[in-house]
Design a protein around this motif. Sequence first.
Motif, mmCIF file in Angstrom:
data_model
loop_
_atom_site.group_PDB
_atom_site.id
_atom_site.type_symbol
_atom_site.label_atom_id
_atom_site.label_comp_id
_atom_site.label_asym_id
_atom_site.label_seq_id
_atom_site.Cartn_x
_atom_site.Cartn_y
_atom_site.Cartn_z
ATOM 1 N N PRO A 149 0.821 -1.177 -0.087
ATOM 2 C CA PRO A 149 -0.044 0.016 0.014
ATOM 3 C C PRO A 149 0.696 1.109 0.034
ATOM 4 C CG PRO A 149 -1.019 -1.565 1.477
ATOM 5 C CD PRO A 149 0.260 -2.172 1.062
ATOM 6 N N PRO A 150 2.006 1.389 0.765
ATOM 7 C CA PRO A 150 2.685 2.735 0.690
ATOM 8 C C PRO A 150 3.187 2.927 -0.692
ATOM 9 C CG PRO A 150 3.332 1.421 2.678
ATOM 10 C CD PRO A 150 2.582 0.406 1.995
ATOM 11 N N LEU A 151 3.635 1.742 -1.298
ATOM 12 C CA LEU A 151 4.188 2.254 -2.796
ATOM 13 C C LEU A 151 2.993 2.645 -3.648
ATOM 14 C CD1 LEU A 151 5.859 -1.473 -3.159
ATOM 15 C CD2 LEU A 151 6.965 0.510 -2.595
ATOM 16 N N LEU A 152 1.787 1.943 -3.388
ATOM 17 C CA LEU A 152 0.707 2.391 -4.362
ATOM 18 C C LEU A 152 0.300 3.896 -3.873
ATOM 19 C CD1 LEU A 152 -1.363 -0.920 -4.661
ATOM 20 C CD2 LEU A 152 0.057 0.275 -6.363
ATOM 21 N N ARG A 153 0.314 4.257 -2.597
ATOM 22 C CA ARG A 153 0.106 5.668 -2.393
ATOM 23 C C ARG A 153 0.946 6.691 -2.899
ATOM 24 N NH1 ARG A 153 -1.672 3.002 2.759
ATOM 25 N NH2 ARG A 153 0.557 3.441 3.432
ATOM 26 N N ALA A 154 2.269 6.198 -2.921
ATOM 27 C CA ALA A 154 3.418 7.103 -3.624
ATOM 28 C C ALA A 154 3.027 7.358 -4.998
ATOM 29 C CB ALA A 154 4.643 6.213 -3.404
ATOM 30 N N LEU A 155 2.727 6.376 -5.717
ATOM 31 C CA LEU A 155 2.414 6.446 -7.039
ATOM 32 C C LEU A 155 1.211 7.471 -7.445
ATOM 33 C CD1 LEU A 155 2.698 2.908 -8.756
ATOM 34 C CD2 LEU A 155 4.541 4.907 -8.516
ATOM 35 N N ALA A 156 0.159 7.323 -6.713
ATOM 36 C CA ALA A 156 -1.044 8.006 -6.708
ATOM 37 C C ALA A 156 -0.956 9.316 -6.185
ATOM 38 C CB ALA A 156 -2.349 7.348 -5.704
ATOM 39 N N ALA A 157 -0.008 9.864 -5.477
ATOM 40 C CA ALA A 157 0.360 11.194 -5.076
ATOM 41 C C ALA A 157 0.217 12.258 -6.277
ATOM 42 C CB ALA A 157 1.413 11.354 -4.142
ATOM 43 N N PRO A 158 -0.228 13.310 -6.084
ATOM 44 C CA PRO A 158 -0.237 14.433 -6.955
ATOM 45 C C PRO A 158 1.423 14.789 -7.392
ATOM 46 C CG PRO A 158 -1.523 15.189 -5.195
ATOM 47 C CD PRO A 158 -0.816 13.908 -4.740
ATOM 48 N N GLU A 159 1.579 14.851 -8.887
ATOM 49 C CA GLU A 159 2.942 15.008 -9.443
ATOM 50 C C GLU A 159 3.520 13.596 -8.819
ATOM 51 O OE1 GLU A 159 3.125 16.978 -11.812
ATOM 52 O OE2 GLU A 159 1.258 17.909 -11.304
ATOM 53 N N GLY A 160 3.018 12.368 -8.884
ATOM 54 C CA GLY A 160 3.594 11.190 -8.185
ATOM 55 C C GLY A 160 4.747 10.694 -9.169
ATOM 56 N N PRO A 161 5.561 9.790 -8.705
ATOM 57 C CA PRO A 161 6.672 9.472 -9.406
ATOM 58 C C PRO A 161 6.130 8.230 -10.435
ATOM 59 C CG PRO A 161 6.460 8.089 -7.548
ATOM 60 C CD PRO A 161 5.428 9.118 -7.388
ATOM 61 N N ALA A 162 6.895 7.932 -11.336
ATOM 62 C CA ALA A 162 6.495 6.665 -12.223
ATOM 63 C C ALA A 162 6.812 5.210 -11.760
ATOM 64 C CB ALA A 162 7.381 6.896 -13.769
ATOM 65 N N ALA A 163 7.580 5.233 -10.749
ATOM 66 C CA ALA A 163 7.948 3.988 -10.036
ATOM 67 C C ALA A 163 8.176 4.153 -8.461
ATOM 68 C CB ALA A 163 8.900 3.104 -10.434
#
Length: 209
Positions: free
Chosen positions: A122-136
Motif C-alpha cells: 500500500p505505501p508504494l501505491l500511495r506514493a504512485l497516486a500522489a499528485p505529481e507522483g513518480p513513475a515507479a
Amino acid sequence: MPSVSEPPLLAGTAAIILAAGSSQRLGRPKQLLPYGNGVLLDAAIGTARRCGFAQTVLALGGSAAAVLAAVDTAGCEVVLNPDYGQGCSSSITAALAVLRPETRAVVLLLGDQPGARAESVPPLLRALAAPEGPAAAVCRYDDGVGHPLAFSSALLPDLAGTHGDKAVWKLLEQRADDVVEVPTPGRVPLDVDTEEDYRRVLAELQGAR
C-alpha cells in the motif's frame, strides 16, 4: 457478497508474480520447495491475495506443468512464458500483454521471495497516486532497496521493452529522477536461488514463529 474479512479490490491495480525460472542453480523446481504449510510459490500468491489487487497475473515457464498440478492458483491469471530462459524480463513482457486496459499501477512480486510482505505494497501505491507522483516506487529497506516494486501505467511501455534478468533495475537507474524509495521496515527479503538460500529462508520462517 464478499465477507468483511476479505480485502477490498484495489481498482486499477495489478500484481505480476514472476515464477517462470528454471531453477538451474538449485537443480530442482524452487517454486515447489516445501515452505510453511505449502510450497514456496504459495507464499507469493498469498501475499498478492492479501493485497486485494484487481488482477493478479502469474508468469510460469520452467516446470509449469508440475507447478500447476501442485499449487492453488485460484484468483491468478496464469501466463505461460516459453521464453523464460531469456530472463525475467520476458516474463514481465508476457504478463503485461494480458493486463486489463484500466490498469493504472503494476506491482512486481518474486515467486522465490517468500518474505515479501503484503503490508509493503500500500505505501508504494500511495506514493504512485500522489499528485505529481513518480513513475515507479521501490521499497527502501534497512539494508538496501528491493521488491516489491510498483510502476505507474506511464512506465509500462518501457517495462515491456526490457530484456534480461537485471533490466528492471537498469530501467529504474535510467529513470532515477522519477523513482521514489519508500521506507520499509526490516531487511531486504531473501530470494531463493541456491540450497543455502533455501536454508536461510527456512531459518527465518522458523525464527518468526
